[in-house]
Write a protein that holds these residues in place. Structure first.
Motif, PDB file in Angstrom:
ATOM      1  N   ALA A  49      -9.852  -0.500  -1.524  1.00 11.69           N
ATOM      2  CA  ALA A  49      -9.687   0.761  -2.246  1.00 11.69           C
ATOM      3  C   ALA A  49     -10.483   0.718  -3.551  1.00 11.69           C
ATOM      4  CB  ALA A  49      -8.204   0.995  -2.533  1.00 11.69           C
ATOM      5  N   ARG A  50     -10.733   1.901  -4.088  1.00 18.34           N
ATOM      6  CA  ARG A  50     -11.656   2.038  -5.223  1.00 18.34           C
ATOM      7  C   ARG A  50     -11.477   0.995  -6.328  1.00 18.34           C
ATOM      8  NH1 ARG A  50     -12.093   7.874  -8.127  1.00 18.34           N
ATOM      9  NH2 ARG A  50      -9.883   7.451  -8.444  1.00 18.34           N
ATOM     10  N   PRO A  51     -10.225   0.756  -6.809  1.00 15.74           N
ATOM     11  CA  PRO A  51     -10.139  -0.194  -7.940  1.00 15.74           C
ATOM     12  C   PRO A  51     -10.480  -1.632  -7.556  1.00 15.74           C
ATOM     13  CG  PRO A  51      -7.958   0.523  -7.244  1.00 15.74           C
ATOM     14  CD  PRO A  51      -8.938   1.349  -6.477  1.00 15.74           C
ATOM     15  N   HIS A  95      -3.047   9.969 -10.388  1.00 12.79           N
ATOM     16  CA  HIS A  95      -2.950   9.856  -8.925  1.00 12.79           C
ATOM     17  C   HIS A  95      -1.697   9.127  -8.450  1.00 12.79           C
ATOM     18  CE1 HIS A  95      -4.426   5.809  -9.733  1.00 12.79           C
ATOM     19  NE2 HIS A  95      -4.060   5.480  -8.524  1.00 12.79           N
ATOM     20  N   ASN A 142      -2.724  -1.755  -0.583  1.00 13.90           N
ATOM     21  CA  ASN A 142      -2.209  -2.148   0.735  1.00 13.90           C
ATOM     22  C   ASN A 142      -3.127  -3.148   1.424  1.00 13.90           C
ATOM     23  OD1 ASN A 142       0.069  -0.603   0.470  1.00 13.90           O
ATOM     24  ND2 ASN A 142      -0.700   1.133   1.668  1.00 13.90           N
ATOM     25  N   MET A 166     -15.567   7.527  -3.131  1.00  8.42           N
ATOM     26  CA  MET A 166     -14.465   6.599  -3.405  1.00  8.42           C
ATOM     27  C   MET A 166     -14.857   5.173  -3.032  1.00  8.42           C
ATOM     28  SD  MET A 166     -11.939   8.515  -4.453  1.00  8.42           S
ATOM     29  CE  MET A 166     -10.419   7.581  -4.224  1.00  8.42           C
ATOM     30  N   GLN A 218      -0.888   2.090   7.807  1.00 11.68           N
ATOM     31  CA  GLN A 218      -2.139   1.568   7.241  1.00 11.68           C
ATOM     32  C   GLN A 218      -2.101   0.041   7.142  1.00 11.68           C
ATOM     33  OE1 GLN A 218      -2.989   2.395   2.971  1.00 11.68           O
ATOM     34  NE2 GLN A 218      -4.812   3.445   3.750  1.00 11.68           N
ATOM     35  N   HIS A 262      -8.545  12.683  -8.055  1.00  8.88           N
ATOM     36  CA  HIS A 262      -8.371  11.844  -6.869  1.00  8.88           C
ATOM     37  C   HIS A 262      -8.047  12.747  -5.676  1.00  8.88           C
ATOM     38  CE1 HIS A 262      -6.413   8.952  -4.187  1.00  8.88           C
ATOM     39  NE2 HIS A 262      -6.864   7.968  -4.948  1.00  8.88           N
ATOM     40  N   PRO A 263      -8.540  12.409  -4.470  1.00 10.75           N
ATOM     41  CA  PRO A 263      -8.267  13.293  -3.316  1.00 10.75           C
ATOM     42  C   PRO A 263      -6.778  13.559  -3.110  1.00 10.75           C
ATOM     43  CG  PRO A 263      -9.603  11.358  -2.641  1.00 10.75           C
ATOM     44  CD  PRO A 263      -9.398  11.263  -4.121  1.00 10.75           C
ATOM     45  N   HIS A 309       2.221   4.033   4.674  1.00 11.83           N
ATOM     46  CA  HIS A 309       2.149   2.637   4.203  1.00 11.83           C
ATOM     47  C   HIS A 309       2.222   1.674   5.379  1.00 11.83           C
ATOM     48  CE1 HIS A 309       1.992   2.999  -0.126  1.00 11.83           C
ATOM     49  NE2 HIS A 309       2.727   4.079   0.037  1.00 11.83           N
ATOM     50  N   HIS A 311     -10.233   3.040   1.566  1.00 10.31           N
ATOM     51  CA  HIS A 311     -10.956   4.185   0.996  1.00 10.31           C
ATOM     52  C   HIS A 311     -12.302   4.284   1.699  1.00 10.31           C
ATOM     53  CE1 HIS A 311      -8.523   4.558  -3.010  1.00 10.31           C
ATOM     54  NE2 HIS A 311      -7.817   4.851  -1.931  1.00 10.31           N
ATOM     55  N   TYR A 312     -12.722   5.488   1.980  1.00 11.36           N
ATOM     56  CA  TYR A 312     -13.852   5.673   2.882  1.00 11.36           C
ATOM     57  C   TYR A 312     -14.787   6.800   2.444  1.00 11.36           C
ATOM     58  CZ  TYR A 312     -10.067   8.751   4.051  1.00 11.36           C
ATOM     59  OH  TYR A 312      -9.027   9.627   3.929  1.00 11.36           O
ATOM     60  N   ASP A 313     -14.307   7.740   1.605  1.00 14.87           N
ATOM     61  CA  ASP A 313     -15.221   8.801   1.144  1.00 14.87           C
ATOM     62  C   ASP A 313     -16.370   8.158   0.388  1.00 14.87           C
ATOM     63  OD1 ASP A 313     -13.633  10.787   2.140  1.00 14.87           O
ATOM     64  OD2 ASP A 313     -12.809  11.432   0.213  1.00 14.87           O
ATOM     65  N   SER A 355      -6.981   6.359   6.260  1.00 14.66           N
ATOM     66  CA  SER A 355      -5.695   6.635   5.619  1.00 14.66           C
ATOM     67  C   SER A 355      -4.552   6.545   6.617  1.00 14.66           C
ATOM     68  CB  SER A 355      -5.711   8.028   5.006  1.00 14.66           C
ATOM     69  OG  SER A 355      -6.734   8.146   4.050  1.00 14.66           O
TER      70      SER A 355
HETATM   71  C1  UD1 Z   1      -4.513   3.557  -3.471  1.00 14.23           C
HETATM   72  C2  UD1 Z   1      -3.648   2.387  -3.948  1.00 14.23           C
HETATM   73  C3  UD1 Z   1      -3.386   2.515  -5.428  1.00 14.23           C
HETATM   74  C4  UD1 Z   1      -4.680   2.672  -6.193  1.00 14.23           C
HETATM   75  C5  UD1 Z   1      -5.466   3.842  -5.638  1.00 14.23           C
HETATM   76  C6  UD1 Z   1      -6.764   4.033  -6.346  1.00 14.23           C
HETATM   77  C7  UD1 Z   1      -2.015   1.525  -2.309  1.00 14.23           C
HETATM   78  C8  UD1 Z   1      -0.593   1.494  -1.942  1.00 14.23           C
HETATM   79  N1  UD1 Z   1      -2.337   2.405  -3.272  1.00 14.23           N
HETATM   80  O1  UD1 Z   1      -3.761   4.756  -3.674  1.00 14.23           O
HETATM   81  O2  UD1 Z   1      -2.736   1.350  -5.887  1.00 14.23           O
HETATM   82  O3  UD1 Z   1      -4.392   2.882  -7.564  1.00 14.23           O
HETATM   83  O4  UD1 Z   1      -5.699   3.599  -4.248  1.00 14.23           O
HETATM   84  O5  UD1 Z   1      -7.459   5.139  -5.868  1.00 14.23           O
HETATM   85  O6  UD1 Z   1      -2.813   0.795  -1.754  1.00 14.23           O
HETATM   86  N2  UD1 Z   1      -8.136   9.828   0.537  1.00 14.23           N
HETATM   87  C9  UD1 Z   1      -9.323  10.476   0.765  1.00 14.23           C
HETATM   88  N3  UD1 Z   1     -10.465   9.741   0.778  1.00 14.23           N
HETATM   89  C10 UD1 Z   1     -10.492   8.388   0.566  1.00 14.23           C
HETATM   90  C11 UD1 Z   1      -9.268   7.748   0.334  1.00 14.23           C
HETATM   91  C12 UD1 Z   1      -8.104   8.470   0.322  1.00 14.23           C
HETATM   92  O7  UD1 Z   1      -9.368  11.679   0.950  1.00 14.23           O
HETATM   93  O8  UD1 Z   1     -11.578   7.780   0.581  1.00 14.23           O
HETATM   94  C13 UD1 Z   1      -6.885  10.644   0.506  1.00 14.23           C
HETATM   95  C14 UD1 Z   1      -6.179  10.682   1.834  1.00 14.23           C
HETATM   96  O9  UD1 Z   1      -5.566  11.934   1.930  1.00 14.23           O
HETATM   97  C15 UD1 Z   1      -5.111   9.619   1.667  1.00 14.23           C
HETATM   98  C16 UD1 Z   1      -4.754   9.752   0.207  1.00 14.23           C
HETATM   99  O10 UD1 Z   1      -5.991  10.055  -0.438  1.00 14.23           O
HETATM  100  O11 UD1 Z   1      -4.026   9.823   2.518  1.00 14.23           O
HETATM  101  C17 UD1 Z   1      -4.174   8.513  -0.374  1.00 14.23           C
HETATM  102  O12 UD1 Z   1      -5.010   7.374  -0.123  1.00 14.23           O
HETATM  103  P1  UD1 Z   1      -4.355   5.893  -0.093  1.00 14.23           P
HETATM  104  O13 UD1 Z   1      -5.422   4.868   0.022  1.00 14.23           O
HETATM  105  O14 UD1 Z   1      -3.250   5.865   0.892  1.00 14.23           O
HETATM  106  O15 UD1 Z   1      -3.642   5.796  -1.485  1.00 14.23           O
HETATM  107  P2  UD1 Z   1      -4.181   6.107  -2.947  1.00 14.23           P
HETATM  108  O16 UD1 Z   1      -3.342   7.180  -3.537  1.00 14.23           O
HETATM  109  O17 UD1 Z   1      -5.666   6.263  -2.961  1.00 14.23           O
END
Ligand code: UD1
Length: 394
Positions: free
Chosen positions: A9-11, A224, A109, A55, A82, A256-257, A79, A50-52, A76
């Motif tokens: 994921a991004r961070p 977010h 995750n 991001m 994924q 954030h998305p 919990h 994360h895939y965008d 996505s």
């Molecule tokens: C995740 C991390 C969080 C971190 C954050 C940074 C976990 C539990 N959470 O939260 O600790 O601070 O990343 O961004 O791992 N989505 C997109 N495009 C993407 C990625 C996500 O559209 O590239 C949307 C999807 O609708 C997805 C939602 O964002 O369901 C949440 O993404 P997810 O990776 O589940 O959690 P974050 O809120 O990004």
């Protein structure tokens, strides 16, 4: 030595950038000393959490991180869904690659999923180790709030790790209290700050402020956390408070998305200004709470470094603001990074709109913390980590 690093994921990406650079620097030094083969074979696995483009790939490009060797492309999900999907796909990779060390960063995750796989894997009997040494970078941080998914990920990852690298002294104390042997724990500083130091000059050249036509004092916002954005009851008062602040100072809000989806779902589009987005939902004119698309690393660093104030619920941004000396108002009840409050520029204030308004107004009126940069946040954490891994993993 074969080290496999996980990013999802991004961070994670700015942390991985420091590790990849330190591994490469070590190999270059070894080559200069006459080693004919690199000491470290570094493999990068992207889980695809994360895939965008904005991001993920944008960060690899800007930070010069080698392209991932393997992408699990999980995407996505819930919990459980994924985490389980990462575990299933990662197990196959681990038994094929058999690294000496598995390095995970942060608390997402992807971090716990891959750690859990590595802790239970059994390498073939012919292999000299039973499983990889598990290395956790950014260990020991605790918010003491188990409603945060990241807190669960942190506790479990630390309890399964063999080498734990810590960014601030609170982390060392937390691990000690949890009974983790002191010999496993190393206070080395902050790999995310390594990457910031490496890129801050480049970031100064970003044209983002010209693009946004920023020519006066401004604030930067990110939000977010599920606890802040996932319900109307929490998100609306925060956005209303930000809107009120934006009448005094424009606020720029790379969204954030997850948060964007919620703003739409709850019908809150008219609190914001949509001038810079492709989407142009029906909104009342006049708001100076500018919603922006997610920003790349250099543009975001530029915006952070020059902001009058940062308002956030992110973990990492509290640290970046502290390093840059920019006042940071954190809209959470707790932080796993307490050094940013005790030594840095961070105000941990929760989400009560009145408190948000009074704190922000006090800062804009000149209130300042006597802040300093925490110990070892000096750009060398990644190199320290590589040195310890090479000394400890046999
Ligand atoms: C995740 C991390 C969080 C971190 C954050 C940074 C976990 C539990 N959470 O939260 O600790 O601070 O990343 O961004 O791992 N989505 C997109 N495009 C993407 C990625 C996500 O559209 O590239 C949307 C999807 O609708 C997805 C939602 O964002 O369901 C949440 O993404 P997810 O990776 O589940 O959690 P974050 O809120 O990004």
């Amino acid at each position: 030595m074969k080290i496999m690093s996980i990013a999802g994921a991004r961070p994670n990406f700015m942390k991985l950038a420091s590790i990849a650079k330190a591994a490469e620097a070590h190999n270059l030094k070894a080559a200069a000393r006459g080693h004919d083969k690199p000491d470290i074979h570094h493999i990068i696995v992207h889980t695809g959490q994360h895939y965008d483009e904005k991001m993920s790939k944008a960060f690899f490009d800007e930070l010069g991180i080698p392209k991932p060797d393997i992408n699990l492309e999980v995407g996505s999900g819930s919990h459980a869904g994924q985490t389980a999907e990462i575990m299933k796909r990662f197990e196959e990779v681990l038994v094929r690659e058999l690294p000496d060390a598995l390095l995970v960063v942060g608390d997402v995750n992807s971090t716990i999923a891959c750690t859990l796989v590595a802790a239970k894997i059994e390498y073939p009997p012919s292999h000299h180790r039973k499983r990889p040494v598990i290395v956790h970078v950014e260990a020991g941080l605790r918010s003491f709030d188990r409603d945060m998914p990241e807190e669960v990920n942190r506790i479990l990852t630390d309890s399964l790790s063999d080498l734990l690298f810590v960014t601030e002294s609170s982390g060392v104390r937390n691990l000690q209290k949890e009974g983790i042997g002191a010999e496993k724990v190393h206070l080395v500083g902050n790999v995310m700050i390594d990457t910031l130091i490496d890129h801050v000059d480049k970031a100064k050249k970003s044209k983002i402020k010209e693009f946004l036509a920023i020519n006066k004092q401004y604030g930067l916002v990110t939000l977010h956390r599920p606890s802040n954005v996932d319900s109307l009851q929490s998100l609306e008062p925060i956005l209303q408070a930000l809107h009120t602040i934006s009448q005094d100072i424009p606020l720029y809000f790379p969204v954030h998305p997850r948060t964007l989806n919620k703003i739409y779902q709850f019908g809150l589009t008219d609190i914001c200004n949509w001038r810079f987005m492709q989407e142009k939902p029906s909104a009342k004119a006049g708001s100076s709470l500018y919603i922006l698309p997610p920003q790349g690393y250099l543009d975001f660093l530029n915006l952070t470094a020059e902001a009058a104030i940062v308002i956030t619920d992110s973990g990492g941004i509290q640290e970046e603001a502290t390093f840059l000396g920019v006042p940071c108002v954190t809209l959470r009840e707790n932080t796993e990074r307490p050094v940013t409050v005790t030594e840095g520029t961070n105000y941990l204030i929760g989400t009560d709109p009145r408190k948000i308004l009074t704190t922000v107004h006090a800062i804009l009126a000149g209130q300042k913390k006597d802040a300093k940069i925490p110990q070892f946040w000096d750009g060398k954490a990644g190199a320290r980590i590589i040195d310890v891994i090479l000394a400890e993993v046999h």
